[in-house]
Design a protein around this motif. Structure first.
Motif, PDB file in Angstrom:
ATOM      1  N   PHE A   1      -5.648  -3.009  11.818  1.00 60.50           N
ATOM      2  CA  PHE A   1      -6.327  -1.811  11.292  1.00 60.50           C
ATOM      3  C   PHE A   1      -5.569  -1.260  10.075  1.00 60.50           C
ATOM      4  N   ALA A   2      -4.248  -1.207  10.176  1.00 54.37           N
ATOM      5  CA  ALA A   2      -3.443  -0.674   9.070  1.00 54.37           C
ATOM      6  C   ALA A   2      -3.557  -1.572   7.839  1.00 54.37           C
ATOM      7  N   VAL A   3      -3.574  -2.886   8.072  1.00 51.83           N
ATOM      8  CA  VAL A   3      -3.691  -3.822   6.949  1.00 51.83           C
ATOM      9  C   VAL A   3      -5.065  -3.690   6.285  1.00 51.83           C
TER      10      VAL A   3
ATOM     11  N   ALA B   1      -7.011  -1.081   6.179  1.00 47.83           N
ATOM     12  CA  ALA B   1      -7.046   0.160   5.401  1.00 47.83           C
ATOM     13  C   ALA B   1      -6.246  -0.018   4.109  1.00 47.83           C
ATOM     14  N   GLY B   2      -5.131  -0.747   4.191  1.00 46.69           N
ATOM     15  CA  GLY B   2      -4.314  -1.005   3.005  1.00 46.69           C
ATOM     16  C   GLY B   2      -5.081  -1.786   1.954  1.00 46.69           C
ATOM     17  N   ILE B   3      -5.821  -2.801   2.415  1.00 44.60           N
ATOM     18  CA  ILE B   3      -6.607  -3.615   1.469  1.00 44.60           C
ATOM     19  C   ILE B   3      -7.683  -2.753   0.803  1.00 44.60           C
TER      20      ILE B   3
ATOM     21  N   GLU C   1      -7.344   2.545  20.145  1.00 45.48           N
ATOM     22  CA  GLU C   1      -5.943   2.424  20.559  1.00 45.48           C
ATOM     23  C   GLU C   1      -5.710   2.764  22.036  1.00 45.48           C
TER      24      GLU C   1
ATOM     25  N   GLY D   1      -9.487   2.704  14.507  1.00 38.54           N
ATOM     26  CA  GLY D   1      -8.207   2.288  15.094  1.00 38.54           C
ATOM     27  C   GLY D   1      -7.761   3.273  16.157  1.00 38.54           C
ATOM     28  N   ARG D   2      -7.865   4.561  15.843  1.00 38.93           N
ATOM     29  CA  ARG D   2      -7.441   5.577  16.818  1.00 38.93           C
ATOM     30  C   ARG D   2      -8.339   5.569  18.047  1.00 38.93           C
TER      31      ARG D   2
ATOM     32  N   ASP E   1     -11.480   5.761  -0.062  1.00 36.03           N
ATOM     33  CA  ASP E   1     -10.810   6.684   0.851  1.00 36.03           C
ATOM     34  C   ASP E   1     -11.656   6.923   2.096  1.00 36.03           C
TER      35      ASP E   1
ATOM     36  N   GLY F   1       3.651   0.788  15.196  1.00 42.19           N
ATOM     37  CA  GLY F   1       2.437   0.452  15.920  1.00 42.19           C
ATOM     38  C   GLY F   1       2.770  -0.207  17.240  1.00 42.19           C
TER      39      GLY F   1
ATOM     40  N   SER G   1      -2.125  -4.951  21.535  1.00 43.63           N
ATOM     41  CA  SER G   1      -2.246  -3.601  20.988  1.00 43.63           C
ATOM     42  C   SER G   1      -1.485  -3.490  19.667  1.00 43.63           C
ATOM     43  N   HIS G   2      -0.269  -4.007  19.659  1.00 37.21           N
ATOM     44  CA  HIS G   2       0.551  -3.969  18.450  1.00 37.21           C
ATOM     45  C   HIS G   2      -0.141  -4.697  17.303  1.00 37.21           C
TER      46      HIS G   2
ATOM     47  N   LYS H   1      -3.383  -2.851  16.086  1.00 39.27           N
ATOM     48  CA  LYS H   1      -3.071  -1.668  15.285  1.00 39.27           C
ATOM     49  C   LYS H   1      -2.612  -2.080  13.889  1.00 39.27           C
ATOM     50  N   ASN H   2      -1.834  -3.150  13.851  1.00 35.68           N
ATOM     51  CA  ASN H   2      -1.380  -3.656  12.556  1.00 35.68           C
ATOM     52  C   ASN H   2      -2.558  -4.113  11.705  1.00 35.68           C
TER      53      ASN H   2
ATOM     54  N   ASP I   1       0.826  -1.200   0.000  1.00 36.19           N
ATOM     55  CA  ASP I   1       0.000   0.000   0.000  1.00 36.19           C
ATOM     56  C   ASP I   1       0.869   1.263   0.000  1.00 36.19           C
TER      57      ASP I   1
ATOM     58  N   HIS J   1      -9.365   4.034   9.954  1.00 36.98           N
ATOM     59  CA  HIS J   1      -8.331   4.701  10.753  1.00 36.98           C
ATOM     60  C   HIS J   1      -8.920   5.340  11.996  1.00 36.98           C
TER      61      HIS J   1
END
Lengths: 113, 351
Positions: free
Chosen positions: B178-180, B182-184, B213, B209-210, B199, A77, B171-172, B175-176, A13, B206
């Motif tokens: 959530f990032a993955v 959003a990436g997909i 967190e 996720g925030r 978008d 993260g 937590s780590h 968060k990962n 990404d 995101h």
């Protein structure tokens, strides 16, 4: 731009976002790969994921980039990582999750700074 | 529990008196009752105490009280005359033993936590306090040792550390994830040339996720969370410092975090697109508090473009329905100065 990220989907990404922004991504998914890229041909700027594997961080790459004068930001993260060294570097730290566009925008801004 | 000899005689021996005789300097200073007081105090206290003789070979124990015998499971004749180290065992940390040795050598007072063993072989964590006892002339007479079983304290600390580590790891990973996600979503948007839609999805992910967190660490140990850091985290990336977030700690169930995160994200996105955050002078002030079982969030936009009509939209309908499903609601007041919204979010009743 060097992009070090151990999570393949996030890495891809970021790469695609970089291409959208007109930059050329140099992807690496582990420490050795990133160090190899840095030694072969130092990038103009870099995005470094901090926690790469249990007990492995991107710190050696960060220190090498500082030695080479290459600007970079940390994208993390993991709040287990000892923050002291990250703060001591004096570079931007983005806490996941941050939109990839935003990560790329901030990294490219370092180039202009 | 019968003692093997009259208690006063045992104490008297420890203090260098002949049983039943008047004796040394201590007796001279404090009177004949010193030994009796000492023994009674030692018998009463639940603190295990022993005295060792530093002037005899291998520093043998010359006195141990009832609590010491009860703690260790040994009887007096198994204790007196032996060096304290008989309490150590297989998993006693040599570093702790070394700290004791150094304190003894320097005649220092020290508190050392070490793993000791009872007569029956069961281990316990011993907070050993040791220190020198001098006679009036300054000659080292005894080494005082008190033993406190801190096994429970120790295991609570170990469990807490374990829980903290688990929470950080979780937590780590979350968060990962959530990032993955959003990436997909971004990649799908590229593939189908639908970035405008994806978008918005990625932004919502995101925001979620925030919102979650700040709660990861807390939930693992207490079950409830403070909602205030979640509100601040969701608002933080919007408006470049033009969004104020003020409110007290409100403890509640993590179940409301997603809803609140999505609602605030939607309001912020609209403020950027149509409202106060569309212009540089505009700002949003968000305040919150707890009232009659509700979290009341006040959203006030000022300095933006003049408000003419209530813009509808799918986003608005979604958050209205989302809130309605939770016995909650959002009231919007289209003040000419800017949107003034009030979210009444029913707090889940604590069990």
């Amino acid at each position: 731009m060097l992009v070090l990220e151990d999570e393949a989907i996030i890495l891809l990404d970021l790469e695609l976002c970089l291409e959208d922004a007109g930059a050329r991504p140099l992807p690496a998914s582990d420490l050795a790969g990133a160090m190899g890229l840095v030694e072969d041909d130092p990038p103009d700027v870099a995005i470094l994921d901090v926690s790469l594997a249990p007990g492995v961080t991107s710190r050696p790459v960060a220190e090498r980039l500082i030695a080479l004068g290459v600007p970079f930001l940390l994208h993390t993260g993991d709040n287990r990582v000892d923050r002291d060294w990250m703060e001591a570097l004096g570079v931007p730290v983005l806490r996941k999750p941050v939109p990839s566009d935003e990560v790329v925008r901030r990294a490219l801004a370092l180039l202009r700074a | 529990m019968p003692d093997r000899e009259p208690p006063y005689d045992q104490a008297a021996r420890a203090f260098g008196e002949e049983p039943g005789t008047d004796g040394d300097e201590a007796s001279a200073r404090f009177g004949r009752g010193t030994g009796i007081l000492f023994e009674q105090a030692m018998a009463q206290t639940r603190m295990a105490v022993c005295l060792s003789d530093p002037n005899a070979p291998d520093m043998p124990i010359v006195f141990a009280n009832r609590a010491f015998r009860e703690l260790t499971g040994y009887s007096d004749d198994e204790i007196i005359g032996r060096n304290c180290r008989f309490l150590q065992g297989e998993d006693t940390d040599p570093a702790s033993v070394e700290r004791i040795r150094r304190a003894l050598k320097a005649e220092n007072t020290a508190v050392v936590e070490l793993l000791n063993y009872r007569k029956d072989g069961t281990p316990f964590w011993n907070a050993l306090h040791l220190g020198p006892i001098y006679d009036p002339e300054g000659k080292l007479l005894y080494i005082f040792g008190s033993q406190w079983d801190v096994t429970e304290v120790h295991s609570a600390r170990t469990e807490q550390r374990h829980a903290d580590l688990m929470a950080s790891e979780l937590s780590h990973r979350i968060k990962n994830i959530f990032a993955v996600m959003a990436g997909i979503v971004n990649m799908v948007g590229r593939k189908f040339d639908a970035r405008d839609v994806t978008d918005r999805i990625a932004t919502a992910i995101h925001a979620l996720g925030r919102a979650h967190e700040p709660t990861f660490g807390e939930t693992a140990t207490t079950g409830d969370i403070d909602i205030a850091p979640s509100i601040r985290a969701v608002l933080a990336p919007h408006g470049d410092g033009r969004v104020g977030a003020t409110g007290p700690e409100v403890r509640t169930s993590p179940a409301i975090v997603s809803t609140l995160g999505l609602v605030l994200n939607e309001l912020a996105a609209n403020a950027v697109k149509h409202g106060a955050l569309k212009v540089l002078d505009g700002r949003v002030d968000v305040t919150w508090g707890e009232q009659d079982g509700y979290l009341v969030v006040d959203w006030r936009e000022t300095g933006g473009p003049a408000v003419q009509a209530a813009p509808g939209g799918n986003g608005t309908q979604i958050i209205d329905r989302l809130l309605a499903g939770m016995g909650s609601r959002i009231d919007r007041d289209w003040d000419p100065e800017g949107l003034h919204a009030r979210i009444l979010l029913q707090l889940p009743r604590q069990a």
